[in-house]
Enzyme design. Structure first.
Site, short mmCIF file in Angstrom:
data_model
loop_
_atom_site.label_atom_id
_atom_site.label_comp_id
_atom_site.label_asym_id
_atom_site.label_seq_id
_atom_site.Cartn_x
_atom_site.Cartn_y
_atom_site.Cartn_z
N CYS A 1 -4.09 1.77 -5.00
CA CYS A 1 -3.47 2.90 -4.29
C CYS A 1 -2.15 3.32 -4.93
O CYS A 1 -1.82 4.51 -4.96
CB CYS A 1 -3.26 2.55 -2.82
SG CYS A 1 -2.27 1.05 -2.58
N HIS B 1 0.89 -1.16 0.00
CA HIS B 1 0.00 0.00 0.00
C HIS B 1 0.92 1.21 0.00
O HIS B 1 2.03 1.15 0.54
CB HIS B 1 -0.88 0.01 1.24
CG HIS B 1 -1.65 1.28 1.41
ND1 HIS B 1 -2.73 1.61 0.62
CD2 HIS B 1 -1.46 2.32 2.27
CE1 HIS B 1 -3.19 2.81 1.00
NE2 HIS B 1 -2.43 3.25 2.00
#
Length: 158
Positions: A117, A43
């Site tokens: 992301c 992430h």
């Protein structure tokens, strides 16, 4: 002002005075092993003006971009910050960049392979600094996108 291809933007915006960091988080403890061979599931968030901007999934057709405290994204283990470049944009101008990206990054459009992301962070970093994020951060998504449909394990040697 949003810095894209506008003629008002100059090389000064790329060199700027405000650092833009990519904060990278581990999604799985296995990254502790796979990181060293250039693989992992990550992430990421973009940190500028002591605010971290990231993108996540939800079920609504509204933006999935959210703000948070740098290096403290809930549910993930912080790995490292990477200086991507610098910008001359102030906090309000950075927020405007995020607002301009919002229609493209809706929560219900999140896709682990094609719009995650890391894709958002790459787009944001390009807008803010003209520099992309390191390729290793989103390598597994690219491998998954390039793999034949019958290959399901997501590894290059399957």
């Amino acid at each position: 002002m949003f810095c894209g291809r506008s003629s008002r933007c100059s090389d000064d915006n790329r060199k700027g005075s405000v650092p833009v960091f990519l904060n990278v988080y581990d999604l799985t403890p296995i990254n502790g092993y796979t990181y060293w061979v250039g693989l992992g599931v990550y992430h990421s968030g973009v940190q500028v003006h002591n605010v971290e901007y990231a993108f996540g999934a939800h079920e609504y057709p509204t933006t999935g971009i959210f703000e948070g405290v740098p290096t403290k994204c809930d549910g993930f283990t912080f790995r490292k910050s990477i200086l991507i470049g610098k910008t001359n944009l102030g906090p309000g101008e950075v927020r405007k960049v995020m607002e301009d990206l919002a229609p493209e990054y809706k929560g219900n459009a999140y896709n682990l392979i094609t719009k995650n992301c890391n894709h958002f962070c790459n787009a944001a970093c390009l807008k803010l600094t003209s520099n992309p994020i390191p390729s290793w951060v989103n390598r597994l998504a690219r491998i998954g996108n390039d793999s034949p449909k019958e290959v399901s394990c997501g590894l290059p040697l399957c």
